[in-house]
Design an enzyme around this catalytic site. Structure first.
Site, PDB file in Angstrom:
ATOM      1  N   TYR A 107      13.496  11.305 -84.545  1.00  0.00           N
ATOM      2  CA  TYR A 107      12.058  11.256 -84.857  1.00  0.00           C
ATOM      3  C   TYR A 107      11.467   9.924 -84.415  1.00  0.00           C
ATOM      4  O   TYR A 107      10.451   9.879 -83.716  1.00  0.00           O
ATOM      5  CB  TYR A 107      11.820  11.455 -86.357  1.00  0.00           C
ATOM      6  CG  TYR A 107      10.457  10.964 -86.783  1.00  0.00           C
ATOM      7  CD1 TYR A 107       9.306  11.692 -86.467  1.00  0.00           C
ATOM      8  CD2 TYR A 107      10.313   9.756 -87.458  1.00  0.00           C
ATOM      9  CE1 TYR A 107       8.050  11.222 -86.812  1.00  0.00           C
ATOM     10  CE2 TYR A 107       9.065   9.286 -87.814  1.00  0.00           C
ATOM     11  CZ  TYR A 107       7.936  10.013 -87.487  1.00  0.00           C
ATOM     12  OH  TYR A 107       6.689   9.530 -87.822  1.00  0.00           O
ATOM     13  N   LYS A 134       8.540   8.737 -81.225  1.00  0.00           N
ATOM     14  CA  LYS A 134       7.354   7.869 -81.298  1.00  0.00           C
ATOM     15  C   LYS A 134       7.427   6.768 -80.245  1.00  0.00           C
ATOM     16  O   LYS A 134       6.439   6.464 -79.571  1.00  0.00           O
ATOM     17  CB  LYS A 134       7.218   7.262 -82.698  1.00  0.00           C
ATOM     18  CG  LYS A 134       6.905   8.272 -83.785  1.00  0.00           C
ATOM     19  CD  LYS A 134       5.607   9.018 -83.525  1.00  0.00           C
ATOM     20  CE  LYS A 134       5.254   9.976 -84.648  1.00  0.00           C
ATOM     21  NZ  LYS A 134       4.050  10.799 -84.355  1.00  0.00           N
ATOM     22  N   SER A 189       3.979   5.116 -85.361  1.00  0.00           N
ATOM     23  CA  SER A 189       4.669   4.756 -86.600  1.00  0.00           C
ATOM     24  C   SER A 189       5.258   3.358 -86.520  1.00  0.00           C
ATOM     25  O   SER A 189       5.660   2.892 -85.446  1.00  0.00           O
ATOM     26  CB  SER A 189       5.786   5.769 -86.865  1.00  0.00           C
ATOM     27  OG  SER A 189       6.636   5.329 -87.891  1.00  0.00           O
TER      28      SER A 189
END
Length: 340
Positions: A149, A153, A124
């Protein structure tokens, strides 16, 4: 015909990638546990492609079951790993849930292949935070994540890069997505947010169809042309095609390193108000929206430099923002008549 494992293959990006892999001549095996997707997507995929894909319902956090599954599929040559929790807000409320799921699933997959596999990782642009320079390149520094979150990544990329450094038979391409939107042109698959959408475009379509109230534009005092925040929106079909390009790159053994990173976007930023205008222009629907205060943690503007993806990966986005909006609206109307 090479066999590719797609984890999270009934999700938004995963399902579109299954279609593109099939159309490119690959055999596809799908694994999912439906924690953030719907079993009906398998029926939709068959309707689009005419193919009944091999599917296994499996929790990738179960190490023993993952090992047994991979042992039963000795002809898998590559993996595209989508399976992960992805709601930023939920990750703030339940960080351990995100760290457990997103790390265990990745590590179990790599271990099951004895660190000998071609793997495309779903990363991302959140790893960049608010970049110092725009457009942001792959060489930009990774900044402290704004959420658990986003941190998953960042750390997952570190896990993969460090594993590749000591495992030459593990080859990885991390694809850093910007903002995936839109739906398949058949309107048979698209984004299926659980509960109130956290992303702009599905909230727009649900508001337009009467499922939600007015849209809130969070902030109109950013240092942008119209004051609203800017993102790089990319059609999910273009995004799916990039995963096929990544698999082909690893098959060709052209990479100079067994760990590579690519930005996936259009290379152009669109503001929230521009997206609202594009939706109205492409669908003929008038949207009801209000201006609200800035949302904590939101980045003011980001879009990607996609030169490397074009020159090295041989991929570039082709679909315009109006096609993103019209396909998303077509999907929303399909869902109204065919609820999942």
């Amino acid at each position: 015909m090479a066999k590719i494992l797609v984890t999270g293959g009934t999700g938004f990006i995963g399902s579109h990638t299954v279609v593109e892999l099939h159309q490119a001549g690959y055999e596809v095996v799908i694994v999912d546990n439906f924690s953030n997707s719907n079993p009906k997507i398998l029926t939709q995929l068959k309707e689009i492609t005419g193919k009944q894909f091999d599917f296994y319902e499996l929790d990738l956090c179960d190490e023993a079951k993952v090992k047994a599954f991979v042992a039963s599929q000795p002809d898998i040559t590559g993996v595209i790993h989508f399976a992960a929790f992805k709601a930023v807000g939920e990750s703030v409320q339940q960080p351990l849930k995100y760290y457990r799921n997103n790390f265990y699933s990745l590590i179990n997959v790599i271990n099951a292949f004895d660190e000998k596999v071609d793997l495309v990782f779903s990363s991302s642009c959140t790893v960049y935070g608010q970049p110092d320079e725009l457009p942001v390149t792959e060489a930009a520094p990774v900044k402290k994540a704004e959420s658990p979150y986003g941190n998953t990544k960042q750390i997952a990329e570190e896990i993969l890069q460090e594993s590749c450094a000591v495992s030459p038979d593990l080859r990885v391409i991390s694809l850093r997505y910007f903002n995936p939107v839109g739906a398949h042109h058949t309107a048979l698959i698209g984004e299926l947010p659980i509960g109130v959408p956290q992303n702009l475009v599905p909230f727009i379509t649900q508001s337009a169809i009467g499922k939600r109230g007015p849209i809130t534009v969070y902030g109109n005092d950013y240092p942008t042309a119209d004051g609203s925040a800017i993102r790089d929106y990319i059609h999910v079909v273009d995004l799916a095609k990039a995963h096929v390009a990544a698999i082909k790159r690893m098959e060709s053994k052209e990479a100079t390193s067994n760990y590579e990173v690519f930005n996936l976007g259009t290379g152009k930023g669109s503001s929230v108000l521009e997206i609202i205008q594009a939706f109205e222009q492409s669908t003929g629907e008038k949207l009801n929206y209000t201006i609200g205060p800035r949302r904590e943690g939101d980045i003011e503007q980001v879009w990607g430099d996609v030169t490397k993806s074009a020159t090295v990966l041989g991929w570039k986005a082709e679909l315009h923002v109006n096609e993103m909006m019209s396909s998303a609206w077509k999907w929303e109307k399909y869902l109204k008549d065919n609820p999942f």
